[in-house]
Scaffold this active site. Sequence first.
Site, PDB file in Angstrom:
ATOM      1  N   SER A 155       0.842  -1.196   0.000  1.00 37.67           N
ATOM      2  CA  SER A 155       0.000   0.000   0.000  1.00 37.67           C
ATOM      3  C   SER A 155       0.874   1.241   0.000  1.00 37.67           C
ATOM      4  CB  SER A 155      -0.883   0.000   1.254  1.00 37.67           C
ATOM      5  OG  SER A 155      -1.492   1.251   1.470  1.00 37.67           O
ATOM      6  N   TYR A 171      -1.626   0.329  10.144  1.00 33.31           N
ATOM      7  CA  TYR A 171      -1.685  -0.439   8.902  1.00 33.31           C
ATOM      8  C   TYR A 171      -0.442  -0.189   8.057  1.00 33.31           C
ATOM      9  CZ  TYR A 171      -3.421  -1.873   4.276  1.00 33.31           C
ATOM     10  OH  TYR A 171      -3.590  -2.461   3.049  1.00 33.31           O
TER      11      TYR A 171
END
Length: 218
Positions: free
Chosen positions: A131, A144
């Site tokens: 990501s 995250y």
Amino acid sequence: MTNTALITGASRGLGLALARTLADAGWRLVLTARGRDDLERAAAELGATAIAGDVTDPAHVERLSLAVPELDLLVNNASGLGVTPLPRLGSYPLEAFKLLLETNVTAPLALTQAVLPALRARRGAVVNITSDAATGAYPGWGGYGATKAALEQLSNVLAAEEPDLAVWWVDPGEMNTRMLADAVGAEEAAAAADPAKVAAALHDLVRSRPAGGRVSLQ
């Protein structure tokens, strides 16, 4: 010779979209996810093998490795978002962060270790889904993002240690998935990319087999 792929998190989102793309291209598929019903529906649609379970469970990892004595592609796509609404690091619950690390970092490494002999035998490839939160300082995304940064470095070292394999850590960009909707809301998620388009780009990557490294698809 039929190529074989093992895809985690394959019951929805990018995992399911990639499974459909590879099935159309004639790949043999072994799919896993925690949701048994959705996974078995996907497998029935695609003529794939479904092995439901949690990738953080060592017994499940062993079952998956036994199902792929020959393996050309491992896609570590299964991922957790963590606590929602997304908390800032100053108040991130540490026990929840440990669980997120287990899902997003330890589990992909454990599965990679388990199937390495099969991948080496076929000079296969590993795709680890990451990501832009791994590299960007986005408030609320620290937990995250830290797990994805760790996954990127594991990928980087794996690529150096296994030169006969192709190892890519892939940032797919924002996609219209349930995970993104959980993070930013359904309206914003609906404006993001269709996972099917990202899956097509991933298939092109695997098919063209460029040098290993970080790949951004958007």
